[in-house]
Design an enzyme around this catalytic site. Structure first.
Site, PDB file in Angstrom:
ATOM      1  N   ASP A   1      -1.386   4.543  -3.396  1.00 22.01           N
ATOM      2  CA  ASP A   1      -1.127   3.552  -2.387  1.00 22.01           C
ATOM      3  C   ASP A   1       0.322   3.918  -1.617  1.00 22.01           C
ATOM      4  OD1 ASP A   1      -1.085   0.735  -1.321  1.00 22.01           O
ATOM      5  OD2 ASP A   1       0.856   0.488  -2.541  1.00 22.01           O
TER       6      ASP A   1
ATOM      7  N   ASP B   1       1.052   0.042  -6.974  1.00 28.05           N
ATOM      8  CA  ASP B   1       2.295  -0.951  -7.546  1.00 28.05           C
ATOM      9  C   ASP B   1       1.993  -2.336  -7.665  1.00 28.05           C
ATOM     10  OD1 ASP B   1       2.082  -0.741  -4.518  1.00 28.05           O
ATOM     11  OD2 ASP B   1       3.864  -2.292  -4.508  1.00 28.05           O
TER      12      ASP B   1
END
Length: 213
Positions: free
Chosen positions: A17, A184
Site C-alpha cells: 500500500d 496498514d
C-alpha cells in the site's frame, strides 16, 4: 519495517500500500482538508485528527472533518450538500498540495532495495489516483525501485476488491501462495484475503485511528 533473511524469504512478489505504509502523507492531506474547510468558513483541524481519519478514502475523510467542525453527526454530513461542496473544493487543493510534504517511512527505500537485490518483484497497489500516486513516488525517488504501480483508477474496482492484486499476479504469472501484501489498514487486509494471498500489517500507519491488530 523488517524483512527476513534471504534464505528464509518465501515470496516472489511483494505488493505495498502507499499512504501509511511506504509513505507518510498525513501532513499534506491535512493541509488540503484545511484549505477546503477554510473556503467553507470552518475552523481548521489538526494533523493528528486527519491521521486518524485516513483509511477509507477522501469522501470519508471529509465526512469526519466536517463533523468535527460542525454540530452535525457523520451521518448527517454524508446526507448533506455541504459534503458535495467540500469534495469539489478538496480536489484542486490536494492537487496543489500533493507531494509537498510526503515523506517515506524510515527504512522504506532500504527494504525495497534489499528485496530487489533478492530478485523479488515489487509493486504498489493503492486506491489513490494515478496522477497523485505517480507524483509522490517520483518526488521521493521510489519509482525506480518498483516494477509496477497500480493506482485506484488503474482497475475497475478499488480495494478491498482484489483487482489490483490480481493484476500484479497476472503480470508475472505468480501463484497466490508466492505473493505478499503489506499494508496498514483493514482495507488492505481484506484486499489480500479477497485475493487469497498472505498479508502483513505495519503498526504505524492509518487505520481510522484503530490498532491494526
Amino acid at each position: 519495517m523488517h524483512m527476513p533473511e534471504p534464505s528464509r524469504f518465501a515470496f516472489d512478489l511483494v505488493m505495498f500500500d502507499l499512504d501509511g505504509t511506504l509513505v507518510d502523507t498525513a501532513a499534506e492531506l491535512a493541509d488540503a482538508v484545511n484549505d477546503a474547510l477554510a473556503e467553507l468558513g470552518h475552523s481548521t483541524v489538526s494533523q493528528a485528527q486527519v491521521r486518524d481519519w485516513v483509511g477509507h478514502g477522501t469522501r470519508e475523510l471529509l465526512v469526519q472533518a466536517l463533523a468535527s467542525v460542525s454540530a452535525q453527526t457523520p451521518q448527517q454530513v454524508r446526507d448533506s450538500a455541504k459534503l458535495l461542496q467540500a469534495l469539489a473544493l478538496f480536489e484542486p487543493h490536494y492537487t496543489a498540495r500533493c507531494a509537498t510534504r510526503s515523506q517515506p517511512y524510515p527504512q522504506a527505500d532500504r527494504v525495497l532495495r534489499e528485496l530487489r537485490a533478492l530478485g523479488v518483484r515489487l509493486a504498489v497497489v493503492t486506491n489513490k489516483d494515478a496522477r497523485f500516486t505517480d507524483r509522490i513516488l517520483d518526488r521521493l525517488q521510489l519509482t525506480p525501485l518498483l516494477d509496477l504501480v497500480v493506482s485506484g483508477d488503474s482497475v475497475a474496482t478499488k480495494k478491498p476488491a482484489p483487482d489490483g492484486i490480481q493484476l500484479c499476479l497476472a503480470r508475472w504469472g505468480i501463484q497466490p501462495g508466492r505473493a505478499l501484501f503489506v499494508g496498514d489498514s483493514s482495507i488492505d487486509i481484506a484486499s489480500a484475503r479477497n485475493a487469497g494471498i498472505a498479508v502483513w500489517a505495519v503498526p504505524y500507519g492509518y487505520n481510522l485511528g484503530q490498532p491494526i491488530a
